[in-house]
Design an enzyme around this catalytic site. Structure first.
Site, PDB file in Angstrom:
ATOM      1  CB  SER A 130      -0.934   0.009   1.146  1.00 40.66           C
ATOM      2  OG  SER A 130      -2.024   1.025   1.002  1.00 40.66           O
TER       3      SER A 130
ATOM      4  CD  GLU B 261      -4.889  -4.007  -4.186  1.00 41.15           C
ATOM      5  OE1 GLU B 261      -5.084  -3.779  -3.264  1.00 41.15           O
ATOM      6  OE2 GLU B 261      -3.816  -4.545  -4.388  1.00 41.15           O
TER       7      GLU B 261
ATOM      8  CG  HIS C 151      -5.756  -2.755  -0.091  1.00 39.13           C
ATOM      9  ND1 HIS C 151      -4.936  -2.217  -0.929  1.00 39.13           N
ATOM     10  CD2 HIS C 151      -5.191  -1.776   1.051  1.00 39.13           C
ATOM     11  CE1 HIS C 151      -3.849  -1.459  -0.642  1.00 39.13           C
ATOM     12  NE2 HIS C 151      -4.133  -1.056   0.664  1.00 39.13           N
TER      13      HIS C 151
END
Length: 581
Positions: free
Chosen positions: A232, A355, A473
């Site tokens: 990230s 995601e 994610h």
């Protein structure tokens, strides 16, 4: 009161999601005093030993909370980090250092099926610039590959501490280093000039790389074989380091998981947002000198409270992102990539196939996600996001229509859950796939050896998520951390055989890459490392990528239609010619 400018909104780009890295305050309490003492340039440190659950006879030496820079307080706030202050005697490196100041509401406010306990004794301090080292040996001649972890958290939260990296170090015979770096209002505020040039968090990361180069040999690592890896905002940071002259030569390979610089593009005009935050903190924004002086006099708590009040008052996230400061970044990353001014180190990067799934959708949609959304709500959400990025653009309606048409459910256009799934895919494509593919292509053109992936494995620890949610994610964190093989900060969960197999495979691919620059080349690795399918190199002429799963497979062309939409079609629509103004 200063108002938010169009450029400030554009800097946030399309649909940015406040995805945070969750941690606990677990330290080395489960370790044992080992007595191993290692010499660093600042002084001696004594660590502990820990073990994974499946390798009880293989100790991992851990050294926690070692300062890599001087405390960035007083006149050092909003300045580049300085070398750590030396100490006398042996420093006990048995507990994680303080976390860098951050708004814990962003961590505690999200209710998810996360397999870790939140710490009740979290300590925060501006004196937070520390590293943690996990190593299978402290022999100075071991020369093991080094992986330096940069945590995520949208550059406003997170820390480099738990759950620890014992599993990766033990299973792959590598040295793993994790770090804290300045965040949010203390790490990325900028006046756009010499008074507060910005990028302090990224400069901290550079200083941590320098510390590794200076010291890691004494922890069994090879200073000439350092791989950056992060997820990230950590992956975003690494993508920036590949464009910075300050970072060049400090690492030899890089891994970006779920994020590149274009996910968090630079803010071309940082001063307006800094003025807003300064005024909220009670600083009169007369000029940049006055702003900097006043902000240095405020406590970290006051600055965090001011930022917090703005976020909740405005009802939207304010993103503090990198800037072109003339030092860390000489110009806009897009220009650097166009010119080919890239640090051409081996690069492994990729995304998860969902995601913006169960974790991110709650940032957009209030209510029960399990019932889906209507087509009308979908169009409204697309328009809201388009206004953020292209307010005042004469092609705004056309952009909305193009996006809505592209993501209309192909077989069940009236199904609320199908519409929600397409909304999820749209956000993941725009935020992650488009930026990742752009960066992969530019690095390959510059001569970089590139390896690309799409992670398709959904860990079994999410039984409450709908079946349509794939690899969300952050799901990759559980696997690269090796959580199925750790104890301590993690909840007692029944990881499946597939979870363990995938985790071992992922750790092996990453460690192979750190050793050789090729994720499927296990030369020099442990003899019991998994035998993995060959991972071909990505090139623009042969855009092959690895589909990570329990049984990895390769494919060619990762969503080419969607990549073209977000990297070519929408940007062209968003470009306003002078005669249209």
């Amino acid at each position: 009161m200063t108002t938010l400018t169009k450029e400030t909104s554009r800097a946030n780009m399309f649909y940015l999601v406040a995805i945070l890295l969750f941690v606990s305050s677990y330290g080395a309490a489960n370790g044992q005093r080992d007595g191993s003492v290692v010499v660093t340039v600042s002084g001696q440190v004594r660590g502990t030993t820990t073990h994974t659950t499946d390798l009880p006879d293989k100790p991992i030496y851990t050294f926690l909370g070692i300062p890599y820079a001087a405390p960035p307080v007083g006149e050092l706030r909003y300045r580049p980090p300085q070398p750590a202050l030396p100490w006398e005697g042996v420093r006990e490196a048995v507990e994680y250092g303080s976390y860098c100041p951050q708004n814990l509401v962003f961590l505690n406010g999200i209710d998810l099926d996360f397999p870790m306990e939140f710490g009740e004794n979290m300590t925060m301090s501006e004196d937070c610039l520390t590293v943690n080292v996990f190593t299978p040996t402290v022999a100075e001649d071991a020369a093991l590959p080094v992986l330096l972890w940069i945590h995520g958290g949208t550059l406003i939260s997170g820390m480099g501490s738990p759950p620890g990296w014992e599993a990766l170090a033990a299973h792959q015979d590598v040295v793993v280093v994790s770090i804290n770096y300045r965040l949010g209002v203390l790490g990325f505020l900028s006046t756009g000039d010499e008074n507060m040039p910005g990028n302090y968090g990224l400069l901290d990361q550079v200083r941590a790389m320098e510390w590794v180069k200076e010291n890691i040999r004494n922890f069994g690592g090879d200073p000439e074989r350092v791989t950056l890896f992060g997820q990230s905002a950590g992956g975003v940071s690494i993508s920036y380091h590949l464009l910075s002259p300050l970072s060049k030569g400090l690492f030899q390979r890089a891994i970006s998981q779920s994020g590149t610089w274009k996910t968090f593009p630079v803010n071309p005009q940082p001063l307006p947002l800094t003025k807003i935050i300064a005024e909220a903190a009670g600083c009169v924004a007369v000029d940049t000198t006055t702003i900097a002086t006043c902000l240095k006099e405020k406590s970290a708590e006051e600055l965090l409270e001011s930022f917090d009040s703005l976020v909740f008052g405005l009802g939207q996230m304010l993103y503090l992102v990198p800037v072109v400061d003339g030092t860390f970044l000489s110009t806009d990353p897009a220009d650097l990539m166009k010119k080919g001014e890239i640090n051409t180190v081996d690069y492994l990067l990729g995304i998860n196939n969902q995601e913006v799934g169960w974790l991110g959708l709650s940032n957009f949609i209030k209510g029960d996600l399990r019932v889906g959304i209507s087509q009308e709500e979908f169009v409204k959400l697309v328009r809201t996001g388009t206004l953020m990025a292209y307010q005042g653009n004469p092609n705004l309606d056309e952009i909305v229509e193009t996006v809505v048409s592209e993501y209309k459910p192909p077989t069940t256009p009236d199904d609320p859950l199908a519409i929600l799934h397409q909304f999820s895919q749209m956000n993941g494509d725009s935020m992650m796939i488009g930026p990742t593919m752009l960066v992969a292509e530019k690095h390959a053109h510059a001569g970089t050896r590139v390896f690309l992936y799409e992670n398709q494995y959904r860990p079994s620890i999410h039984p409450n998520r709908p079946d349509w949610v794939g690899c969300d994610h952050g799901d990759d964190l559980f696997m690269i951390w090796g959580l199925p093989f750790l104890k301590g900060p993690v909840k007692v969960l029944n990881y499946t055989k597939e979870d363990k197999e995938f985790s071992l495979n992922m750790m092996a691919y990453w460690a192979n890459f750190a050793r050789t620059g090729d994720p499927s080349d296990s030369t020099g690795g442990p003899t019991d490392s998994p035998s993995l399918p060959t991972w071909p190199q990505y090139t623009p002429d042969n855009p092959v990528y690895m589909k990570l799963d329990v049984v990895p497979t390769t494919d060619v062309g990762l969503k080419p239609d969607k990549v073209k939409l977000w990297n070519e079609v929408i940007p062209q629509m968003g470009t306003v010619k002078k005669d249209e103004l």
